[in-house]
Motif scaffolding. Structure first.
Motif, short mmCIF file in Angstrom:
data_model
loop_
_atom_site.label_atom_id
_atom_site.label_comp_id
_atom_site.label_asym_id
_atom_site.label_seq_id
_atom_site.Cartn_x
_atom_site.Cartn_y
_atom_site.Cartn_z
N LEU A 176 0.84 -1.20 0.00
CA LEU A 176 0.00 0.00 0.00
C LEU A 176 0.87 1.25 0.00
O LEU A 176 1.99 1.23 0.53
N PRO A 177 0.39 2.34 -0.57
CA PRO A 177 1.19 3.57 -0.56
C PRO A 177 1.48 4.02 0.87
O PRO A 177 0.65 3.85 1.77
N LEU A 178 2.68 4.56 1.05
CA LEU A 178 3.09 5.01 2.38
C LEU A 178 2.05 5.94 3.00
O LEU A 178 1.75 5.87 4.20
N GLU A 188 -5.75 10.02 9.66
CA GLU A 188 -6.47 10.59 8.52
C GLU A 188 -7.82 9.92 8.38
O GLU A 188 -7.90 8.69 8.25
N GLN A 189 -8.90 10.70 8.41
CA GLN A 189 -10.24 10.12 8.34
C GLN A 189 -11.04 10.58 7.13
O GLN A 189 -12.25 10.35 7.06
N ASP A 190 -10.39 11.21 6.18
CA ASP A 190 -11.07 11.63 4.96
C ASP A 190 -11.25 10.41 4.04
O ASP A 190 -10.30 9.94 3.43
N LYS A 191 -12.46 9.91 3.95
CA LYS A 191 -12.71 8.69 3.19
C LYS A 191 -12.45 8.88 1.70
O LYS A 191 -12.07 7.92 1.01
N GLU A 192 -12.64 10.09 1.20
CA GLU A 192 -12.39 10.34 -0.22
C GLU A 192 -10.90 10.17 -0.53
O GLU A 192 -10.53 9.61 -1.56
N VAL A 193 -10.05 10.64 0.37
CA VAL A 193 -8.60 10.46 0.21
C VAL A 193 -8.27 8.98 0.22
O VAL A 193 -7.51 8.48 -0.63
N TYR A 194 -8.85 8.25 1.17
CA TYR A 194 -8.60 6.81 1.27
C TYR A 194 -9.04 6.08 0.02
O TYR A 194 -8.34 5.20 -0.49
N LEU A 195 -10.22 6.42 -0.49
CA LEU A 195 -10.73 5.73 -1.66
C LEU A 195 -9.86 5.99 -2.89
O LEU A 195 -9.60 5.06 -3.68
N ARG A 196 -9.37 7.21 -3.05
CA ARG A 196 -8.49 7.51 -4.18
C ARG A 196 -7.21 6.70 -4.09
O ARG A 196 -6.72 6.14 -5.08
N GLN A 197 -6.65 6.61 -2.88
CA GLN A 197 -5.42 5.84 -2.68
C GLN A 197 -5.66 4.36 -2.99
O GLN A 197 -4.82 3.70 -3.62
N GLN A 199 -7.93 3.06 -4.99
CA GLN A 199 -8.15 2.88 -6.42
C GLN A 199 -6.83 2.88 -7.19
O GLN A 199 -6.64 2.09 -8.11
N GLU A 200 -5.91 3.75 -6.80
CA GLU A 200 -4.59 3.79 -7.43
C GLU A 200 -3.82 2.49 -7.15
O GLU A 200 -3.16 1.93 -8.02
N ASP A 202 -5.15 -0.40 -6.43
CA ASP A 202 -5.80 -1.47 -7.18
C ASP A 202 -5.22 -1.59 -8.59
O ASP A 202 -5.03 -2.70 -9.11
N LYS A 203 -4.97 -0.46 -9.22
CA LYS A 203 -4.40 -0.47 -10.58
C LYS A 203 -3.02 -1.13 -10.58
O LYS A 203 -2.70 -1.92 -11.47
N GLU A 204 -2.20 -0.79 -9.58
CA GLU A 204 -0.85 -1.36 -9.49
C GLU A 204 -0.90 -2.87 -9.30
O GLU A 204 -0.17 -3.62 -9.96
N ILE A 205 -1.75 -3.32 -8.38
CA ILE A 205 -1.82 -4.75 -8.08
C ILE A 205 -2.41 -5.53 -9.26
O ILE A 205 -1.94 -6.61 -9.60
N SER A 206 -3.41 -4.97 -9.90
CA SER A 206 -4.01 -5.62 -11.05
C SER A 206 -2.97 -5.79 -12.17
O SER A 206 -2.87 -6.84 -12.80
N SER A 207 -2.17 -4.76 -12.39
CA SER A 207 -1.12 -4.82 -13.40
C SER A 207 -0.06 -5.85 -13.04
O SER A 207 0.44 -6.58 -13.90
N TYR A 208 0.26 -5.93 -11.74
CA TYR A 208 1.25 -6.91 -11.27
C TYR A 208 0.79 -8.33 -11.61
O TYR A 208 1.55 -9.13 -12.17
#
Length: 249
Positions: A176-178, A188-197, A199-200, A202-208
């Motif tokens: 997971l990103p640092l 950090e409790q901003d769910k929008e920030v968490y969801l963006r992280q 999703q990004e 997910d793209k890395e793991i899917s590509s792996y």
């Protein structure tokens, strides 16, 4: 970057080992490194059981979900939370230690102590050119594991660790990103920030997975986790822990 950091950052689980046992000297060094780990209040509430006997290794491999590499590694360690010696200490010193060692706090201490020791062992082994893999699957049937390893009350086998000379090493999985793990000053409790992280990531793991399997697999991390957590596994654990006189209060 020094060699220790390089070793840590290059970690990956190894599941294919050469048919070559560890020497007694290697085993003793790895266990000594495990013992050098930090321990809460010097309590040292863990034990390590080394398995050389092939029949026992095969049985543990079966219990862990028929994972053959458990049997065919250079050595197998089983890390246990252990408060049995502390009951003996109470008898020796004529002190009533039972309420304390049956508390949730001391149970947590034993789990943490064992995990810290295990990670020291893992880093030591990897620094010696060996590979390791943690085996949580032994918790599938802990009654059978306890019978096989003859562990007494107040001892809980937590996980195994296969160690050996790597025959095959997989590509490293991106964590997971640092920013998703490390918080400064407060959580950090901003769910929008968490969801963006997520999703990004997910793209890395899917590509792996897609690259590693030539397109046969490209599942996302959140997809994996949701499917895994939807299944209720090892739900007997609370009963098992209490039956073994741990975490009773």
């Amino acid at each position: 970057m020094n060699e220790v950091i390089t070793t840590i950052l290059n970690h990956r689980s190894v599941r294919h080992f050469k048919d070559e046992p560890l020497s007694d000297e290697q085993i003793k060094t790895i266990v000594a490194c495990a013992q050098a780990a930090s321990t809460s209040s010097f309590i040292q509430a863990y034990s390590i059981i080394g398995i050389k006997d092939m029949e026992k290794k095969r049985k543990l491999a079966e219990i862990a979900g028929n994972q053959e590499y458990v049997a065919h590694s250079g050595h197998l360690l089983v890390f246990c939370a252990d408060l049995s010696r502390h009951e003996l200490i109470g008898d020796l010193e004529q002190k009533d230690v039972i309420p304390s060692i049956e508390s949730t706090e001391k149970f947590m201490v034993a789990l943490i102590d064992a995990a810290l020791a295990a990670q020291n062992a893992a880093i030591a082994a990897e620094s010696m050119g060996l590979g390791i893999c943690y085996i949580g699957g032994i918790r599938n049937k802990l009654d059978e594991v306890k019978e096989l390893l003859k562990t007494p009350a107040r001892v809980i086998p937590l996980f195994g660790m296969t160690i050996g000379y790597p025959e095959k090493i997989n590509d490293k999985k991106q964590r997971l990103p640092l920013e998703h793990i490390y918080h400064e000053e407060e959580y950090e409790q901003d769910k929008e920030v968490y969801l963006r992280q997520l999703q990004e990531y997910d793209k890395e793991i899917s590509s792996y997975y897609e690259e590693r399997t030539a397109g046969k697999r490209k599942d996302r991390w959140t997809e994996q986790m949701a499917a895994m957590l939807e299944k209720q596994t090892r739900m007997y654990m609370k009963e098992f822990v209490q039956k073994n006189k741990m975490n009773m209060r």
